[in-house]
Design an enzyme around this catalytic site. Structure first.
Site, mmCIF file in Angstrom:
data_model
loop_
_atom_site.group_PDB
_atom_site.id
_atom_site.type_symbol
_atom_site.label_atom_id
_atom_site.label_comp_id
_atom_site.label_asym_id
_atom_site.label_seq_id
_atom_site.Cartn_x
_atom_site.Cartn_y
_atom_site.Cartn_z
ATOM 1 N N ARG A 102 -29.318 5.598 -32.737
ATOM 2 C CA ARG A 102 -28.792 5.460 -33.002
ATOM 3 C C ARG A 102 -27.380 4.710 -31.966
ATOM 4 N NH1 ARG A 102 -24.348 10.929 -30.347
ATOM 5 N NH2 ARG A 102 -25.149 11.168 -32.549
ATOM 6 N N HIS A 129 -23.634 9.553 -40.771
ATOM 7 C CA HIS A 129 -23.983 10.453 -39.613
ATOM 8 C C HIS A 129 -25.083 11.527 -40.390
ATOM 9 C CE1 HIS A 129 -25.349 12.463 -36.092
ATOM 10 N NE2 HIS A 129 -24.200 12.879 -35.465
ATOM 11 N N GLN A 132 -26.628 15.024 -39.198
ATOM 12 C CA GLN A 132 -25.352 15.816 -38.580
ATOM 13 C C GLN A 132 -25.432 16.390 -40.000
ATOM 14 O OE1 GLN A 132 -23.570 17.006 -36.202
ATOM 15 N NE2 GLN A 132 -23.647 17.907 -37.438
ATOM 16 N N ASP A 219 -13.144 15.730 -37.639
ATOM 17 C CA ASP A 219 -13.835 14.704 -36.771
ATOM 18 C C ASP A 219 -13.214 13.925 -36.048
ATOM 19 O OD1 ASP A 219 -16.551 14.120 -35.218
ATOM 20 O OD2 ASP A 219 -16.500 12.036 -36.656
ATOM 21 N N CYS A 259 -18.540 18.409 -36.046
ATOM 22 C CA CYS A 259 -19.888 18.277 -35.661
ATOM 23 C C CYS A 259 -20.262 18.221 -34.239
ATOM 24 C CB CYS A 259 -19.777 16.471 -35.835
ATOM 25 S SG CYS A 259 -19.338 15.025 -35.598
ATOM 26 N N ARG A 287 -29.219 21.368 -35.951
ATOM 27 C CA ARG A 287 -29.207 20.123 -35.754
ATOM 28 C C ARG A 287 -30.611 20.227 -35.925
ATOM 29 N NH1 ARG A 287 -25.850 15.983 -34.263
ATOM 30 N NH2 ARG A 287 -28.179 14.569 -34.975
#
Ligand code: CP
Ligand code: NVA
Length: 300
Positions: A102, A129, A132, A219, A259, A287
């Site tokens: 990440r 991402h 996700q 988001d 998310c 996830r």
């Protein structure tokens, strides 16, 4: 499939295979059926940004698959003192069986893959991402029993989540409409990708995007690394919110996904969030299962 760097690299068939395996692994985990596909293997997890879900789901997932995971904070690695990612990739490839990273720049993830000899998994960059969105697609399919032909709406910043949702949604046959304010559109490479998809629309008005939607995503207005822009963004994104008014124009049985972490009363009202908490936390759970599937595909 050698790595998971971004969803553009995956075929529709590869995405479907991951989702099918994720469903199977979820079933096995729920029923106590052993699935030690990665016995004796080690995943290195490099974090240059904070994480709750990604860290815990990868670490637990690796354990459930019979392997182990190493948490490698970039501030404690030599990478944090300037050791090139090219060298880090070649060194870690001698010790471990896969890397989840990440970080900020997508180029860093691509470089790890170029210089290393082990699978690299993108656990979020400023650009995308993918883990996700695989979990998101898995969750939508669980609730709606299909993906093809569903209408996906995304409201908010044209950020990493928007980029991956657009690519993932279009690849599995969804109609994708995104509402972003001017100046905050998805990445140009993603907009180029959408050119061959007549079922993609980019609009400015959230309600236009939400009309008749089967699933709505949003988001945060300021992502990790953009904390300094938070106040300016609060002004730019005013109205880019999933609320009762937006839900009123979506399908009556529309799902809402996030998310997480969520900022209540910014991109989503507390009311809509709580009304859709069941699917939002199923999404978070998935996830684990989706990433286990990715690791098995790449590392077994
Ligand atoms: N959604 C997500 O990636 O969460 P974390 O930042 O907690 O990993
Ligand atoms: N867009 C958010 C997603 C967090 C999981 C960020 O990058 O901070």
């Amino acid at each position: 499939m050698k790595h998971l760097l971004k969803l553009q690299d995956l075929t529709t068939e590869e995405i479907t295979d991951i989702l099918n395996l994720a469903d199977q692994l979820k079933y096995e985990q729920k029923h106590g059926i052993p699935h030690n596909h990665l016995k004796g293997k080690t995943l290195g997890m490099i974090f240059e940004k904070a994480s709750t879900r990604t860290r815990v789901s990868f670490e637990t997932g690796m354990y459930q698959l019979g392997g182990c995971a190493l948490f490698l904070s970039s501030s404690e690695l030599q990478i944090g003192r300037g050791e090139p990612v090219e060298d880090t990739a070649r060194v870690l490839s001698r010790y471990i069986d896969g890397i989840m990273i990440r970080t900020f720049a997508q180029e860093e993830v691509e470089k790890l893959a170029e210089y290393g000899t082990i699978p690299i998994i993108n656990g979020l960059t400023d650009y995308c991402h993918p883990c996700q969105v695989l979990a998101d697609l898995m969750t939508v399919r669980e609730y709606k029993n299909k993906l093809d032909g569903l209408k996906m709406c995304y409201i908010g910043d044209g950020n990493n989540m928007a980029n991956s949702l657009i690519v993932g949604g279009l690849k599995v046959g969804m109609d994708v409409t995104v509402a972003c304010p001017e100046g905050y559109y998805p990445d140009n490479t993603v907009l180029d990708f959408t050119k061959s998809y007549p079922n993609f629309k980019l609009v400015n008005d959230p309600k236009t995007a939400a009309a008749d939607a089967d699933v709505l995503f949003t988001d945060v207005w300021a992502s990790m690394g953009q904390e300094g822009e938070a106040e300016k963004r609060k002004i730019a994104f005013k109205g880019y919110q999933i609320n009762d008014e937006v839900m009123a124009v979506a399908k009556p049985d529309a799902m809402v996904m996030h998310c997480l972490p969520a900022h209540r009363e910014e991109e989503i009202t507390a009311k809509v969030f709580e009304e859709h908490a069941a699917e939002i936390f199923d999404e978070a759970e998935n996830r684990l299962h989706a990433q286990k599937a990715v690791m098995v595909k790449l590392m077994a």
